[in-house]
Design a protein around this motif. Sequence first.
Motif, PDB file in Angstrom:
ATOM      1  N   ARG A 133      -2.847   1.660  -3.524  1.00  0.00           N
ATOM      2  CA  ARG A 133      -3.167   2.796  -2.635  1.00  0.00           C
ATOM      3  C   ARG A 133      -2.046   3.831  -2.653  1.00  0.00           C
ATOM      4  O   ARG A 133      -2.283   5.035  -2.754  1.00  0.00           O
ATOM      5  CB  ARG A 133      -3.367   2.284  -1.208  1.00  0.00           C
ATOM      6  N   ARG A 167      -2.078  -2.520  -1.350  1.00  0.00           N
ATOM      7  CA  ARG A 167      -1.369  -1.363  -0.793  1.00  0.00           C
ATOM      8  C   ARG A 167      -0.597  -0.645  -1.881  1.00  0.00           C
ATOM      9  O   ARG A 167      -0.475   0.586  -1.860  1.00  0.00           O
ATOM     10  CB  ARG A 167      -0.419  -1.823   0.312  1.00  0.00           C
ATOM     11  N   LEU A 203      -4.747   8.531   5.196  1.00  0.00           N
ATOM     12  CA  LEU A 203      -4.524   7.091   5.232  1.00  0.00           C
ATOM     13  C   LEU A 203      -5.003   6.549   6.570  1.00  0.00           C
ATOM     14  O   LEU A 203      -5.119   7.292   7.558  1.00  0.00           O
ATOM     15  CB  LEU A 203      -3.042   6.771   5.049  1.00  0.00           C
ATOM     16  N   HIS A 219      -5.725  -0.651   2.748  1.00  0.00           N
ATOM     17  CA  HIS A 219      -6.480  -0.601   1.501  1.00  0.00           C
ATOM     18  C   HIS A 219      -7.441   0.570   1.452  1.00  0.00           C
ATOM     19  O   HIS A 219      -8.075   0.790   0.431  1.00  0.00           O
ATOM     20  CB  HIS A 219      -7.269  -1.911   1.308  1.00  0.00           C
ATOM     21  N   ARG A 220      -7.562   1.312   2.514  1.00  0.00           N
ATOM     22  CA  ARG A 220      -8.579   2.370   2.576  1.00  0.00           C
ATOM     23  C   ARG A 220      -7.902   3.736   2.443  1.00  0.00           C
ATOM     24  O   ARG A 220      -6.834   3.973   2.991  1.00  0.00           O
ATOM     25  CB  ARG A 220      -9.338   2.302   3.891  1.00  0.00           C
ATOM     26  N   ILE A 221      -8.612   4.622   1.735  1.00  0.00           N
ATOM     27  CA  ILE A 221      -8.183   6.020   1.556  1.00  0.00           C
ATOM     28  C   ILE A 221      -9.382   6.907   1.826  1.00  0.00           C
ATOM     29  O   ILE A 221     -10.507   6.585   1.402  1.00  0.00           O
ATOM     30  CB  ILE A 221      -7.670   6.300   0.133  1.00  0.00           C
TER      31      ILE A 221
END
Length: 1716
Positions: A1689, A1686, A1661, A1667-1669
Motif C-alpha cells: 500500500r 501495508r 488512506l 490494506h485499503r486505498i
Amino acid sequence: MDDISVQSGEDPVEMPQKTELHKSAETVKRTPKTLKPNSTAARRDSGATGTTRKKMEAKNSSELSTPGAKSAAIKSSSSRSTNSVPLSRRSSTGGLPEKQSLSVTKRQTSVSSIADKRASPLASEPLRRSLPEVRRSSLPAVASKTMARSSISETRMSAPSVPVVQTSRPLPTSNAKKQDLGKKPSVKPSSSSVSSSKRLPSSSSDSTASSSTKRVLSKVSSSSPRTPSGTNGPKGGTFSSSKNRSSGLSSRGKVATPESRDSRLIMLPQVEIKAGDDVRLDLRGHRIRSLTTSGLNLSPNLEFVYLRDNLLSMLEGVEILKRVKVLDLSFNDFKGPGFEPLENCKALQQLYLAGNQITSLVSLPELPNLEFLSVAQNKLKSLSMASQPRLQVLAASKNRISSLKGFPYLPALEHLRVEENPILEMRHLEAASILLVGPTLKKFNDRDLSREELAYAKRYPAQTALCIRGGWELCRPEHALDSTFQFLFEQWKDQFPPGYLLKEASIDQPFEEDACFCHFSFITDKTGSNDSDLILKYQWFIGERTPSNFLPIPDATGEVYWPKHEDIDRILKVECTPILEGTKYPKIFAISSPVSPGTGCPKVLKIDVRGELVEGNVIRGYAEVAWCGGTPGKGVASWLRRKWNSSPVVIVGAEDEEYQLTLDDIDSCLVFMYTPMTEEGAKGEPQYAITDYVKPAPPSVNDVQIIGDAVEGSTIKGIGKYFGGREGPSKFEWLREDKNSGECLLVSTGTTDYALTKEDVGWKLAFVYIPVNFEGQEGKSVSTLSPTIKQAPPRVTNVMIIGDLREGSKVTVTGMVTGGTEGASRVQWFKTASSTLEGENGLEALSTSKIAKAFRIPLGAVGCFIVAKFTPMTPDGESGEPAYSISEKAVETLPPSLNFLSITGDYSEGGILTASYGYIGGHEGKSIYNWFLHEVETDSGNLIPEASGLLQYRVTKDAIGKFISFSCTPIRDDGIVGEPRTCMGQERTRPGSPRLLSLQVVGTAVEGCTLTVDKKYWGGEEGDSIFRWFRTSSDGTQTEIKDATTSSYILSVDDIGYFISVLCEPIRSDWARGPIVLSEQIGPIIPGPPTCWSLEFLGSFVEGERLSFIASYSGGEKGECLYEWFRVKSNGVKDKLNAGDFLDLTLEDVGRCVELVYTPVRNDGMKGCAKSVVSCVVAPADPVGMELVIPDCCQDRTVFPKKVYFGGEEGNGEFVWYKTKSKLQGAALMDITIDCEDVFICGRTLTYTPSLEDVGAYLALYWVPTRADGECGKPLVSICDSPVTPALPVVSNVHVKELSSGTYFGEGEYFGGYEGPSLFSWYKESNEGTIILIEGANSRTYQVTDLEYNCRLLFGYTPIRSDSVVGELKLSEPTGIILPELPEIEMLALTGKAVEGDVLTAVEVIPNSEIQQRVWGKYKKDVKYQWFCSSEAGNDLSFEPLTSQRSCSFKVRLEDIGRCLRCECIVTDVFGRSSYPAYAETDPILPGIPRVDKLEIEGRGFHTNLYAVRGIYSGGKEGKSRIQWLRSMVGSPDLISIPGETGRMYEANVDDVGYRLVAVYTPVREDGVEGQPVSASTEPIAVEPDILKEVKQKLDLGSVKFEALCDKDRSLKKVPGIGSLERRLLEVNRKRIKVVKPGSKTSFPTTEIRGSYTPPFHVELFRNDQHRIRIVVDSESEVDILVQTRHLRDVIVLVIRGLAQRFNSTSLNSLLKIEN
C-alpha cells in the motif's frame, strides 16, 4: 552548363556614408555625360572583343555602354518587378560606383538579370564611396513569370562561353524560377559574354559584387570589364586590363598575373577621381621605392592616396598624411613589421596592404577610424595586432594563418575573410570566429553565418574566446569547460600560493537584478602544510558582448554581484586575488556567459531580523531581494507572534519592516514574513525568519504627572506610564515642601491618590513613583512636582437682579462673593422665554462676560425674562463656579419716545444738515419730521415746507445768520404717537467768502509813532486777517518790513525818509481767505526824540543766575545809553552795585529786589527821559551737592563722608548707604536707588559703621541735598574707591554633632571678614587619652570607619579669611564612644506563588536609610533562615520548624497543599550582635497549575514506526489529560490535525512522509483544571529505506502496474470477504492513472476509472485499515482497492504521489530525495 549556380544569401557590402569623401547619387547619375568611347583601348583588345563591342552597340544602342545607361536599364527592369527594394551596396572588394576609366568604358555590356529584393533606383539613396559594409540580405523575391523567363533565358544564352568561378553555396530560387529552369530553352552564345570572359581572370574584384545602381543576381552573370573597384554582376565587374599592365611591368620580379590577383580574394579600391588634385594622389605603377623621394609631393592635405604596384618596402614618410582616409599600398614590397608611422594617420578609414610580403601585423597601431583592412596575399601566420575599435571588414585571404592565437579585439567587425589559409583545416573555424568576434559578425569568408555554426558556438563556455586568443585549440563543446579550465590552470599553476591548488573558478549564469555568485575554490596541496587562512579578494568587471574590453565595476568587490538592466547581453568578469599571510599573489579570473534578462518575478535571497529582543525596542526585518528584472516595489511584510508550544498568530497592524516590541511579545518568538512584490504586481515566494524569545525590559516609568485640581479640598492623583514587563507592587510616595528647612517631608505612601488639606496651600507636592515588576525587581524612581496648591475657588451666593424691567432701563446684578472680590467678578446677561432656569439651555446671550454689573435692556429682550450669569473671580484671575439669577417677570415695553436727537452738517450757505435720533418704545412706525428757522433760539421758528418729512436739509440764502432746528414726533408701528422732540442747531448759518470794502493807514508819520489800519470787512465774522507792512524809498523801491504782521506798526529809525504802506488779506473766523488789498502810502517818516518805550529784565531772579535787560529805543540813531543797577532792601534802602551789562545774583541778593535805571541817548548826545524797572524778590537757588567723597572703609570702623553744599541755607538732607559687590560707575551709580541686582541698603545716617556683611563690598552714599525750607535738590551719589576690608579671623564655640549613625558634623562660629577655605581636621582620642590626627579627614562632615570604633572624635577648626589670612586652631570637646548601628530588617517578603511546585524565596527588605544600607553592606556577618509549616489548617495556627529547610528558598511540596508556610530571618553583624527576627507567612498552599515538563516524542524517524509521548507532569493529581497529534510542513508554521489520534501512542503512515509529527499535550488536573498546552515535534518523517528504494525504481520506470482487489459490495456494514472481492489492475504513468477490470473468457478488459493528476485528484488512506486505498479522480469517479500488505500500500501511494508531484504544493521528489 545548366548546373551553374550563384551564391545564395549573399549580402552586398555597404559602408556608412562619409560626406567628406563621397558625392550624392545625383553626381553619379551625371557621370555618363563625361565618358566617351576610347578607340585606343579598343585597338588593344582582340578581334573578338571588337566584334562583341560592335554587336552590343547595334543591339543595345549607345545608352548601354555607360553606367548611367545600365542604371536606366536596371531601373526599367525593376519597375516591372513588384518585389524590388532599394539597394545601396557595392562589391566586397571595396569597389565604388563612380566615374570609370576611359580606357575601358566602351567594353561595358549589360545583361538582364533578376533584380535583388533590395535593389533600388540610383537616385533613391546616396551612394557609398569609401568603405564596404557587410550586412545581411534576403533572397530575391519572386518576380513576375514574364520577367523571370526573360532574365533566365538571356542569362543562359551567354552561359556556354563564360568561365564562371563556382561559389560555395547555391541560390535557392522560387517555384516560378524552378519551373522556368525546367524548360531548358536553347542557349545562344553571346559575343559580349566572350568579351567578358577574357577579362575575368585579370579581375581583382571580390566574389561578392555590387553595381553602382542595383544588386543583380542570376544563374549566370556576365559583366563588362571596369576599373578594379566596380562590378555589375555577382562575380564580374569592371576590371582594368592586366595584360596592358603586365607588359609595362615585365622587368619586375613580381608580376601581377591573373593567378596572383584572384578577384575573389583580393579587395582593391577604386580611385576617387571626383576628388580634387589637392586631396587625391594617384601614383599607381610608378616604381616608387621610398615615400621620402623628392617630387613625390606628399602633403598633409591628401585624403586619397593610391600607391599600388610600386616598389615600396618602408612606411617612412607616411606620417605626414594626417588627413588621409583611403591609403592603397597593395602590391609593394612591404614585409613588416614597421607600421608605426601609420600612428599619425588618425583619420584613415581604408587601408589596403594586399599583395605584399608582410609576415606580422603586431606593429600595426590602433587606428581609431579604420573601417576596412585588406591584408590578403601576404605571408601572415596570425592576425595578432592592436585593437581596431571601428574595423568592419578584415580581408586576410591567401596567407599562412594557421592559428587564432592573438586574435585582436574587433568590436565592430562584420565581415571576416580567411580563405586559402592553413587554418581552414581547423574544424568549426566559423564557430571559433563567432566566439572571437561576437554578435557583430555577419559574414564569414563571403558567406552568411551558418545557423549550425551559430548554434555550435553557443554551446561553448564564456571563457572560450579568451582561451582561443591565448592559444587554446578548439575541442568539442561538451569537453570545452574542463579543457579551458585546464588550459587556464596550466597558465596559473606556478602563481598559486604555496600549498594551494585551484579547484574551481566559475560564475553562475547571470540574470538581470538577480544575485550572481562567483566560485573560486582552493584546496590544500597534500605536499604542503600551511596553518594560515587563505584570503580571497574580488573585483567585478563588465565587458562588451564579447569577453573583451572589461571595465571595473565600482564597489563590486564581493563574492556576489547584482547585474543591472544595462548589463543585459554583456559579459561579466571576476578577478580573484589570493592573499596568504599578507602576501598578494597574481590574480586569477572567471568569465560569465552574457547577462540574461530577468524573469520579472522577485525572490528573497536572505531574510533576517535585526535588533535587540527586549520589550520596547524596535526590531527590523531585513530581506535581501533579487528583483530579477522587475521594478522594485514595496513588498508585503507581516509579523506573527508565537507563544511557547503554540501556533503563530498574526499581529494586527504590524505590516511594516519595523516593529516595536510590546508587552504581549514577552516570552514569545516573533515571525517576520516577507513577500517581495514588483511595481508591475509580480509576487515572489514568501519567506520568513523566526527570532529568539523576547525579554522584558527593566522596570521603569515615564511621563509621571499629577492630575487633578491643585486646590484645597480636592483629591489629586499621581500617574505614570509603566514599562518593563508586567507591573508588580510598585511603590508610591507623596512629599511636601517643609516651610522651615525647604526640604521635602513624607506625607503619604502606598497610594496614588492624595487629598489636599489646608496645610498644603501655598506649597508644592512631590509624587514619587518607584516601579516594581512582577518578579519584585525595582527600577529607578521618578518624581514630579505639582503646581502650588491654591485655596478653594471663589463662590457667589444671593445673586439678584435689581432695576426696572422695562425696555431701555438699566438693571444691575448683586451677589455675595466669598473667596474672591466682587469688583473682579464677571457678569454675562442672557434672555429666555421660560420663567424657570435650567442651566444655560435655552439661553440667548445678550452681552459678553464683563466686570460691569449694570446692563441696559435692549429692545430684543422685550417679552423675555432676563438672566444674569455671575462668575466670581479673585483679583489674580481665578474664577469660581458661576451662579445664575432670573428676573421675576418679563421685560415690558416703553411708550414711543426719543432717547437722543441731533443735527450734524455744515452750517454755512449751501451746506447739508442731517438729523439723527434714537427711538425707543417698541418697533418704530412712520414718525413725523419737520425743519424750522429761528432768528433767535428762543422763538418758535418758521416751518420750512420743502424739508418736511426729510432727515436732511440744504442751507439756503434765507437761512444765513439764523438758527435751524429739527422736530421729530415718534410713532410706534401700532399707531401710538409719542411726545415730539426738537433739536436746535449748534450755530447760526455762516455767510459767503470774506473781502475788504476799504483799506487805509491812520497815524503820524514820525519815528516812534504808531500807525494803525482802518478797514471795512465783509463776509461773516472776521478772523485773523493777514497784514504786511512795506517801506518805499524815494526812488520807488518797495521792501517788506520784517516781522511787521499786525494791524498796527511802530515807526522805527529804519523808516526815516521812507513811505509806509500796508497790505491786508481778509480772513474769516473760519479761516476762509478773501482777495488781497494794498493801501495808499503815508510819509515820508521823520525822526523823533530819544525815547525808551519799554525796559524788561532778561534772566531768572534766582540765586546764582545772571540778569541782563532788553530796552526798546526810538528817536534817531542810538548813541551810548546809560544804565545803573541797585539792590533794594526790604526797608527801601538801595545799594548801588558795580555791574556792567549784566548782574550775577549771589546769596546776598536772596530775599531782596534789583532795580535798573536806563537813560536813552541819541548819537548826537541828546538824552531822553530815564526809565527804570524793579525786579521781584530774588529767590534762593535749588539745593545742590557740589562734592561728596567717601574715605576708605573697614569692618566695625565708622565712616565719615566729606560733602559740599550749595543753594540757600542748608537743611537736614537725606542720606542712604548702599553696598554692592562690584564698583558701580557712571549711570549705574546714579541709578543705584532703582532696584538693582546685588545692591542693598545698609544705613540712613550721615555716618555708617560697616558690618560683616559689608566685607568685600563697596559702600556708596546717596545724598539728597535739602534747603532749610525743605526744598530738595538733585541727589548726589559717591562710592568708596576700595571695598570694605575685613577684621582678623577668629572662631569660637567649636563642637561636634551626630547627623546619623556613623556620620558626624563639626561646627564653630567664625568672625573676621568673609570666611575663606578654613581648615578642618578630625582627631580620635583613645581610651588612654591619646589624641591622634585622622589623615585625610579635612571636611566638616566625617564618616567613621572601622578604625574609629571604641574611640572618641574631636573636631579641629582653623579659621582662614577669604584673603588667606589664617587664625588660631580651636578644638571641640570629645564625643562619646563610636559604635556602628545594629542591622535591621524592615520587612521580610516572599516571592513566588503559594502553589505546589513553585519556589518561594525569602527576600529581606533593607531599610531605605543610608545608614542601614552601609551597615548591611559593611558589617553584616550572616543572615539565617528557618522555614516552618503549620500543623493543620484553621484559625489557630501552630507552626513546626522544618529542620532541613534553612536556606532562603523553599520549593513547595505536594504534602504542603492546604497548609501555611512561615519563614523566619535573623541577621548578625561582625560585632556579634543579632537583629530582631522578621517573619513572613503564606496563605494556604494551593495545588499548582497542571503542566508538563520535558515533553518529547520517542521513536525512529521512518513512516512505519510507532511514536510515543513522554513527559513529567506536575500540578496536583493528574486527571484526563488530552493529547492531539498533528503534522507540520517543514518551513511552514501551519499545523494539520490528524483526526482521531488522541492517544499517547501514534503509528505513523505514508501520509506523514515529509512532515514533522507534532504532539500537543494539554495537562488536566483531576478537578478539571487545564494547564498550558505543550508541544513536541519530531524531525521530518522519512520513507522507510526498503520502500524508498523500491519507490525510486518504479518512479524511474515512469509506468507501473499493480494488482489489487476491489470490493463488489461497498456496503459499510458488511465485512469484506473472499467472495465479495474482485481482481483489478492499477496502471500508473506520468500522465494519468486508470483502474482496469481484467478480461475473462466471456468478457474483455474494461476501464472502470481513468483520469489525470489534476486537482481534485488525490489518494486517501484509512486509519483503521492498512490494506485499503481510495483513489479519487473527481467528485463522480472514485474507487476503493485492497492490497495484500501495508508495504505494498505504501509503495503504491508513494509512486502515485511521486508521479503526480507537479500538481502538489510540495514536491514529493524532494521529500524522497529523488533528482529530476
